[in-house]
Structure formats: C-alpha cells, structure tokens
Design a protein around this motif. Structure first.
Motif, PDB file in Angstrom:
ATOM      1  N   ASN A   3      -7.401  45.027 -57.476  1.00  0.00           N
ATOM      2  CA  ASN A   3      -7.348  44.193 -56.282  1.00  0.00           C
ATOM      3  C   ASN A   3      -8.718  43.683 -55.872  1.00  0.00           C
ATOM      4  OD1 ASN A   3      -4.616  44.564 -56.160  1.00  0.00           O
ATOM      5  ND2 ASN A   3      -4.617  45.561 -54.158  1.00  0.00           N
ATOM      6  N   ILE A   4      -8.698  42.600 -55.111  1.00  0.00           N
ATOM      7  CA  ILE A   4      -9.897  42.045 -54.496  1.00  0.00           C
ATOM      8  C   ILE A   4     -10.071  42.736 -53.148  1.00  0.00           C
ATOM      9  CG2 ILE A   4     -11.031  39.956 -53.687  1.00  0.00           C
ATOM     10  CD1 ILE A   4     -10.429  39.962 -56.698  1.00  0.00           C
ATOM     11  N   VAL A   7     -14.544  39.866 -50.097  1.00  0.00           N
ATOM     12  CA  VAL A   7     -14.788  38.448 -50.346  1.00  0.00           C
ATOM     13  C   VAL A   7     -15.967  38.014 -49.483  1.00  0.00           C
ATOM     14  CG1 VAL A   7     -13.842  36.112 -50.127  1.00  0.00           C
ATOM     15  CG2 VAL A   7     -12.363  37.999 -50.895  1.00  0.00           C
ATOM     16  N   PHE A  39      -7.857  42.507 -47.621  1.00  0.00           N
ATOM     17  CA  PHE A  39      -9.256  42.520 -48.054  1.00  0.00           C
ATOM     18  C   PHE A  39     -10.169  42.167 -46.882  1.00  0.00           C
ATOM     19  CE2 PHE A  39      -7.557  38.310 -48.974  1.00  0.00           C
ATOM     20  CZ  PHE A  39      -8.511  37.439 -48.480  1.00  0.00           C
ATOM     21  N   THR A  99     -19.321  42.843 -54.212  1.00  0.00           N
ATOM     22  CA  THR A  99     -18.467  41.744 -53.769  1.00  0.00           C
ATOM     23  C   THR A  99     -17.539  41.335 -54.904  1.00  0.00           C
ATOM     24  OG1 THR A  99     -20.281  40.953 -52.375  1.00  0.00           O
ATOM     25  CG2 THR A  99     -18.439  39.436 -52.763  1.00  0.00           C
ATOM     26  N   ASP A 100     -16.248  41.304 -54.622  1.00  0.00           N
ATOM     27  CA  ASP A 100     -15.269  40.986 -55.666  1.00  0.00           C
ATOM     28  C   ASP A 100     -15.132  39.490 -55.898  1.00  0.00           C
ATOM     29  OD1 ASP A 100     -14.252  43.701 -56.296  1.00  0.00           O
ATOM     30  OD2 ASP A 100     -13.691  43.671 -54.185  1.00  0.00           O
ATOM     31  N   LEU A 101     -15.264  38.695 -54.823  1.00  0.00           N
ATOM     32  CA  LEU A 101     -15.125  37.245 -54.950  1.00  0.00           C
ATOM     33  C   LEU A 101     -16.142  36.566 -54.050  1.00  0.00           C
ATOM     34  CD1 LEU A 101     -13.654  34.628 -55.848  1.00  0.00           C
ATOM     35  CD2 LEU A 101     -12.086  34.974 -53.919  1.00  0.00           C
ATOM     36  N   ARG A 161     -17.818  39.705 -58.792  1.00  0.00           N
ATOM     37  CA  ARG A 161     -16.945  39.986 -59.935  1.00  0.00           C
ATOM     38  C   ARG A 161     -16.195  38.724 -60.328  1.00  0.00           C
ATOM     39  NH1 ARG A 161     -11.723  42.731 -60.392  1.00  0.00           N
ATOM     40  NH2 ARG A 161     -11.682  43.083 -58.134  1.00  0.00           N
ATOM     41  N   TYR A 162     -15.801  37.961 -59.332  1.00  0.00           N
ATOM     42  CA  TYR A 162     -15.287  36.613 -59.524  1.00  0.00           C
ATOM     43  C   TYR A 162     -16.096  35.693 -58.619  1.00  0.00           C
ATOM     44  CZ  TYR A 162     -11.148  39.000 -61.447  1.00  0.00           C
ATOM     45  OH  TYR A 162     -10.307  39.798 -62.179  1.00  0.00           O
ATOM     46  N   VAL A 195      -5.716  35.051 -52.682  1.00  0.00           N
ATOM     47  CA  VAL A 195      -6.179  36.427 -52.874  1.00  0.00           C
ATOM     48  C   VAL A 195      -5.226  37.416 -52.205  1.00  0.00           C
ATOM     49  CG1 VAL A 195      -8.050  38.055 -52.381  1.00  0.00           C
ATOM     50  CG2 VAL A 195      -8.589  35.742 -53.157  1.00  0.00           C
ATOM     51  N   ASN A 199      -3.287  40.188 -54.302  1.00  0.00           N
ATOM     52  CA  ASN A 199      -3.427  41.619 -54.016  1.00  0.00           C
ATOM     53  C   ASN A 199      -2.076  42.290 -53.791  1.00  0.00           C
ATOM     54  OD1 ASN A 199      -6.213  41.713 -54.227  1.00  0.00           O
ATOM     55  ND2 ASN A 199      -6.587  41.670 -52.025  1.00  0.00           N
TER      56      ASN A 199
END
Length: 296
Positions: A3-4, A7, A39, A99-101, A161-162, A195, A199
């Motif tokens: 999961n994200i 952000v 998120f 940070t995922d995105l 990450r993205y 997102v 998720n």
C-alpha cells in the motif's frame, strides 16, 4: 501489493511556476482537499528562494539535481544543489524513501493542456494512467524516459518509491490562470482518489488500453556556428502540442524566410513547443511517439 502510506505533493520546484505554489497554499489552508482515509498526505514548497526572486531558480534548475550520484556528491553546494539534499532527507532518501508517492506540480508555457508525466514504468503507473484518463479524458499521458532506473533520473519526483509530474499549460511564467489551476487541482485529486482505491483494492474496471506519448528526443532551434539563432518554430507547429508532424512538414522558419522541414522518417508528436524556460538551451521542442499502455 504494498500500500501507499505516505504521499507528498510538491509545489514551487521552479519559482516562477505559480500554479503549484498557490495549489500548495490552498491545500495547506484546507487540508481536507488532499486527505484520504488510507494514507497520509503532506505538502512541500520546494524552492521558496526562487519564488521570492521571481525566477525559475537561483543558481541551477532544482528539478535536475536528484540523480543518486549528485545527491551524494559533497562538491555540489550551490543553492539548488544544497536544497536538493535537504529535500532528499525530507522525502527520501532516494532508493529507500519514506515517501511512497511524490506528486510534483508544474506549469509550462507550451499549449500542452493537463499532462500526467510518468518517469518510471510498471503496473502501478499503468493503472494510474488508465484511471486518470478515464476520469479526465482530456488529460495527456506522457512517458518520459521511463526505461531509465530511478537512480539515473535527475527529477525530484523520482525521490519517492513512486513519483509523477502534473504538468499544466499554457501559462506564462510568474502569472496565474484560473483554468490552469483548476486543471491542476482536478488531476491531483484524481491521483489521490486512485491511491485510495488502489490501497483499498476498490479500483473500478479500467480501460485495457490507454493512449499515451513516449518521449523520443528533443531538438534545438536552428543556430549558426557562433551559437546564434537563425530562426524560430514554424507557425504551423506553434501551439500544436501533440499534433502530428510528418516527414517533410515545415518545423522551423529562418529569419530570411526559408522553411526548414522535419527530416525524420516517422510521424512524431511535439511537446514543450517553444517552452520559455528552455530558451537558455535553445531547445525548440520535444518529439514523442504515440503508444498504447496495456493493462494485463
């Protein structure tokens, strides 16, 4: 599927691209606009000194400072190079990011509309592109050198990450346009909604094929051996971002009236036509191929 969880929405990477800066201010004043249940969303004003100076950057383009090797280079110490290292600590570190995105908000002076620019490839991006295009049919999906590893990309969005860029135009430097700001908000909201659905494994049925544009290379304005410009973008190409250019079509007009044709052997699609920020490099436009993003 991971999961994200975090952000980050970034504005003001370039100090004279005002939509992202004022979008960030609106999000900070009304956080509910960017919050979703699954998120955490934060905001970052990337280059405040350039904004204060009403310039794209102080010493060098901040959005070209995020290669892994450059972030680790202690000799790169000008304002934007130092600021990139600070941002890497805030959002990264690159390669192992907290940070995922990262959603980086930008304006262009070119007539490109609302563009979702993706610098990496993979199922997450393919689904995101399909969702955004489904919800916002006028949106343009762009794949920019997504064959490169993230560590070799210099763009800020590759810290996460993205990462994606929301690029909206036309908008002159250091001004605001309501239609452009609204498009930026609309696309950003669609990304955040995606997102949330991603998720919670609640994505709707997505189109199996999504039209997109794949960056090929950029071309420069005609110049002489002294580096002086000899001409300009042809009037038939100006403001025609994403319209096809065929082999033999005129793309430049020299100051003596001579037309210079496109000498390639394939149909291409121009973007960033006459982008004001690229005049210091004499860049005229980027050329792209039209492709399809396929969902498995």
């Amino acid at each position: 599927m991971t999961n994200i969880a975090k952000v980050a929405i970034v504005g003001g990477t370039h100090g004279n691209e005002f939509s992202g800066i004022y979008a960030i201010r609106q999000y900070q004043a009304n956080p509910a606009l960017i919050q979703r249940p699954s998120f955490e969303t934060s905001t970052l004003f990337a280059n405040p000194e350039a904004f204060k100076a009403n310039k794209r950057y102080i010493h060098s383009d901040l959005n070209r400072q995020f290669k892994t090797a450059d972030l680790a280079n202690p000799d790169l110490t000008n304002y934007e190079q130092s600021r990139a290292k600070v941002i890497n600590e805030l959002l990264g570190p690159k390669g192992n990011a907290k940070t995922d995105l990262v959603i980086d908000l930008h304006n262009t002076t070119s007539n490109m509309g609302a563009c979702l620019i993706m610098t990496q490839a993979g199922p997450f991006y393919n689904q995101l592109a399909a969702y955004v295009k489904m919800k916002m049919p006028e949106a343009i999906i762009s794949r920019d050198e997504d064959h490169l590893a993230a560590e070799d990309h210099a763009l800020m969005c590759t810290l996460g990450r993205y990462g994606v860029i929301v690029e909206v135009g036309p908008q002159s430097q250091s001004v605001l346009r309501q239609d452009v700001l609204e498009q930026m908000h609309q696309m950003t909201a669609h990304i955040l909604d995606f997102v949330e659905l991603y998720n919670t494994q609640s994505l709707p049925a997505l189109p199996k094929r999504t039209e997109a544009y794949l960056y090929l290379h950029s071309i420069k304005l005609p110049m002489n051996e002294k580096g002086e410009r000899l001409g300009m973008v042809h009037k038939n190409v100006q403001d025609k971002d994403y319209h096809p250019i065929h082999p033999g079509d005129p793309i430049f007009t020299l100051f003596d009236g001579t037309e210079v044709p496109y000498d390639g052997d394939r149909v291409v699609y121009p973007t960033f036509i006459n982008e004001a920020a690229y005049y210091d490099n004499n860049l005229a436009m980027s050329l792209n191929d039209k492709i399809w993003i396929e969902l498995e």
